[in-house]
Design a protein around this motif. Structure first.
Motif, PDB file in Angstrom:
ATOM      1  N   GLY A 316       0.811  -1.225   0.000  1.00 45.06           N
ATOM      2  CA  GLY A 316       0.000   0.000   0.000  1.00 45.06           C
ATOM      3  C   GLY A 316       0.834   1.260   0.000  1.00 45.06           C
ATOM      4  O   GLY A 316       2.060   1.230  -0.182  1.00 45.06           O
ATOM      5  N   PHE A 324       4.457   3.433  -3.323  1.00 46.28           N
ATOM      6  CA  PHE A 324       3.687   2.321  -2.749  1.00 46.28           C
ATOM      7  C   PHE A 324       4.647   1.156  -2.485  1.00 46.28           C
ATOM      8  O   PHE A 324       5.616   0.971  -3.218  1.00 46.28           O
ATOM      9  CB  PHE A 324       2.593   1.885  -3.731  1.00 46.28           C
ATOM     10  N   LEU A 343      -4.621  -6.068  -4.650  1.00 43.41           N
ATOM     11  CA  LEU A 343      -4.901  -5.005  -3.669  1.00 43.41           C
ATOM     12  C   LEU A 343      -4.350  -3.663  -4.154  1.00 43.41           C
ATOM     13  O   LEU A 343      -5.000  -2.622  -4.018  1.00 43.41           O
ATOM     14  CB  LEU A 343      -4.295  -5.353  -2.299  1.00 43.41           C
ATOM     15  N   LEU A 344      -3.141  -3.684  -4.732  1.00 42.70           N
ATOM     16  CA  LEU A 344      -2.560  -2.426  -5.223  1.00 42.70           C
ATOM     17  C   LEU A 344      -3.347  -1.892  -6.420  1.00 42.70           C
ATOM     18  O   LEU A 344      -3.627  -0.692  -6.492  1.00 42.70           O
ATOM     19  CB  LEU A 344      -1.086  -2.621  -5.580  1.00 42.70           C
ATOM     20  N   GLU A 347      -6.401  -0.197  -5.302  1.00 46.42           N
ATOM     21  CA  GLU A 347      -6.094   1.146  -4.777  1.00 46.42           C
ATOM     22  C   GLU A 347      -5.949   2.147  -5.931  1.00 46.42           C
ATOM     23  O   GLU A 347      -6.515   3.242  -5.904  1.00 46.42           O
ATOM     24  CB  GLU A 347      -4.788   1.033  -3.969  1.00 46.42           C
ATOM     25  N   SER A 353     -11.807  -3.429  -2.536  1.00 47.30           N
ATOM     26  CA  SER A 353     -11.065  -4.695  -2.501  1.00 47.30           C
ATOM     27  C   SER A 353     -11.914  -5.807  -1.920  1.00 47.30           C
ATOM     28  O   SER A 353     -12.787  -5.555  -1.084  1.00 47.30           O
ATOM     29  CB  SER A 353      -9.803  -4.533  -1.653  1.00 47.30           C
ATOM     30  N   PRO A 357      -7.787  -4.312   3.157  1.00 50.38           N
ATOM     31  CA  PRO A 357      -6.352  -4.078   2.948  1.00 50.38           C
ATOM     32  C   PRO A 357      -5.622  -3.490   4.174  1.00 50.38           C
ATOM     33  O   PRO A 357      -4.395  -3.425   4.211  1.00 50.38           O
ATOM     34  CB  PRO A 357      -6.346  -3.050   1.800  1.00 50.38           C
ATOM     35  N   THR A 358      -6.391  -3.083   5.194  1.00 50.69           N
ATOM     36  CA  THR A 358      -5.800  -2.337   6.320  1.00 50.69           C
ATOM     37  C   THR A 358      -4.628  -3.045   7.014  1.00 50.69           C
ATOM     38  O   THR A 358      -3.624  -2.402   7.306  1.00 50.69           O
ATOM     39  CB  THR A 358      -6.899  -2.028   7.372  1.00 50.69           C
ATOM     40  N   LEU A 361      -1.161  -2.315   5.445  1.00 47.51           N
ATOM     41  CA  LEU A 361      -0.739  -0.953   5.090  1.00 47.51           C
ATOM     42  C   LEU A 361       0.592  -0.598   5.747  1.00 47.51           C
ATOM     43  O   LEU A 361       0.774  -0.813   6.955  1.00 47.51           O
ATOM     44  CB  LEU A 361      -1.816   0.057   5.529  1.00 47.51           C
TER      45      LEU A 361
END
Ligand SMILES: Cc1cc2nc3c(=O)[nH]c(=O)nc-3n(C[C@H](O)[C@H](O)[C@H](O)COP(=O)(O)OP(=O)(O)OC[C@H]3O[C@@H](n4cnc5c(N)ncnc54)[C@H](O)[C@@H]3O)c2cc1C
Length: 373
Positions: A316, A324, A343-344, A347, A353, A357-358, A361
């Motif tokens: 992330g 990133f 996931l990227l 973003e 997603s 994704p938290t 990060l």
């Protein structure tokens, strides 16, 4: 000056998976690779696509990534050697059998199929295992691939969608939207993905630690082994942060060869094989599969896993809105490459997603520094 929507630094399996995902989404992608694509940790790894349950976040990412591999299964060229072998987590005694049941409950709660094997069932699934093991847990949907060709496949797909591979120079610096190469030239991009594996040149302060691993491969012994086998104690050894450790972990290859692992060492940055730990690793394997002692190993090598303090990868954005991360995958980078890439891309494309994704990060780094004093 070359300008991209997404510029990826590092063409290991992570960078190549990101390139494929972004190029397929219609973004203009560049990939900077100083050496051979897929030749870093990716070429040294084992290729086990495995759902791991160290933490809920690890379980979520490995499960998600394995499902993406399964979606890809029919498109992968034969060179990737995708085989739906399944994993058997081997329980040596009744204490480990209790772990088998606990593991099955965790998998069941995440919708991951698994089957408990008793002593007779594990002997029938894998006759070369030593007699008298308590049992195991079969996870039928785990698979095996050959990682360097998987990276090559991702890269080829990305290039078919217009991605440009820039080989032969290292990225040495990033600024907002700009990457400087070691020949002084610059590239610009709205988004830069750092996927340089163990190389911390760009962000030397990033908490990442190398864990050296040994693998040995045998000559061809078709039908000796059916599944990827891992001792349950592997989880204990993967947890150890400071001590060297070995665990029984063996993989059948399409060639009929057996790939035998594995070791974990901290603070040893020499690529040369270490005979003492190699002997310990092979003895451990023979302890579980006595007939291995009569087979020929034809090659031994080492590689470096790159670990974060909380054993979750960094995926992330950073404080620099154009930079990133896709780093710190430890022993699960082959498994997690498609999930991290998705996931990227989510973003970049403002998509929702499929998993939260938290936990991955990079912004958690400051909190980890506080937590670790
Ligand atoms: C012994 C062992 C067994 C493993 N077994 C498994 C397994 O069974 N399953 C699993 O899921 N994972 C496994 N892994 C982990 C897996 O191999 C790694 O997590 C994964 O390969 C990491 O991929 P990567 O793309 O991040 O790094 P790498 O493959 O190392 O790629 C990084 C790339 O970046 C390039 N690069 C570096 N610096 C720069 C720079 N400054 N500029 C340009 N290019 C640069 C490098 O040349 C390299 O090609 C294993 C690892 C080891 C060591």
């Amino acid at each position: 000056m070359n300008s991209f929507d997404v510029l990826i630094l590092g063409a290991g399996i992570i960078g190549c998976a990101c390139a494929r995902e972004c190029a397929q989404a219609g973004l203009k992608v560049g990939i900077v690779e100083v050496n051979i694509p897929g030749g870093g940790a990716t070429a040294a790894g084992m290729g086990h696509l495995v759902v791991m349950d160290d933490s809920p976040a690890q379980l979520a990412l490995t499960r998600y990534s394995r499902s993406l591999w399964q979606e890809l299964m029919t498109q992968l060229p034969p060179t990737v050697e995708y085989e739906n072998r399944g994993t058997i987590w081997v329980a040596a005694d009744e204490e480990e059998m209790a772990e088998v049941h606990a593991k099955q409950n965790i998998y069941a709660s995440a919708g991951v199929d698994s089957i408990v094997l008793d002593s007779a069932a594990i002997a029938s699934e894998e006759p070369e295992l030593r007699a008298g093991l308590a049992g195991g847990l079969l996870v039928p949907d785990d698979a095996v691939i050959y990682p360097p060709t998987a990276a090559a496949y991702f890269l080829a797909e990305a290039m078919q969608h217009g991605a440009l591979l820039l080989r032969g120079h290292a990225a040495v610096k990033t600024g907002t939207g700009v990457v400087t190469l070691d020949d002084g030239s610059t590239l610009t991009s709205g988004r830069i993905i750092l996927a340089t594996g163990a190389d911390k040149t760009i962000l030397p302060w990033l908490p990442l630690q190398k864990r050296k691993g040994h693998l040995a491969i045998t000559d061809r012994y078709p039908n000796f082994l059916r599944h990827q086998l891992v001792e349950l104690g592997y989880l204990k050894s993967a947890h150890k942060i400071t001590e060297d450790s070995v665990a029984f972990n063996i993989q059948p290859r399409t060639t009929g060869q057996l790939l035998i692992g594995s070791s974990r060492q901290y603070g040893n940055e020499y690529a040369a094989a270490d005979n003492a730990i190699l002997r310990e690793m092979l003895n451990r394997a023979c302890n579980y599969m006595p007939a291995l002692a009569h087979l020929s190993a034809i090659r031994v090598w080492t590689g470096f896993r790159v670990a974060t303090p909380d054993k979750l990868p960094y995926i992330g954005p950073t404080e620099d809105p154009t930079l990133f991360l896709a780093m710190g995958f430890e022993g699960l980078g082959i498994t997690n490459a498609p999930g991290a890439a998705r996931l990227l891309a989510d973003e970049f494309l403002n998509r929702q997603s499929e998993i939260d994704p938290t936990p991955y990060l990079p912004s958690r780094v400051a909190r980890m520094e506080v937590a670790h004093g």
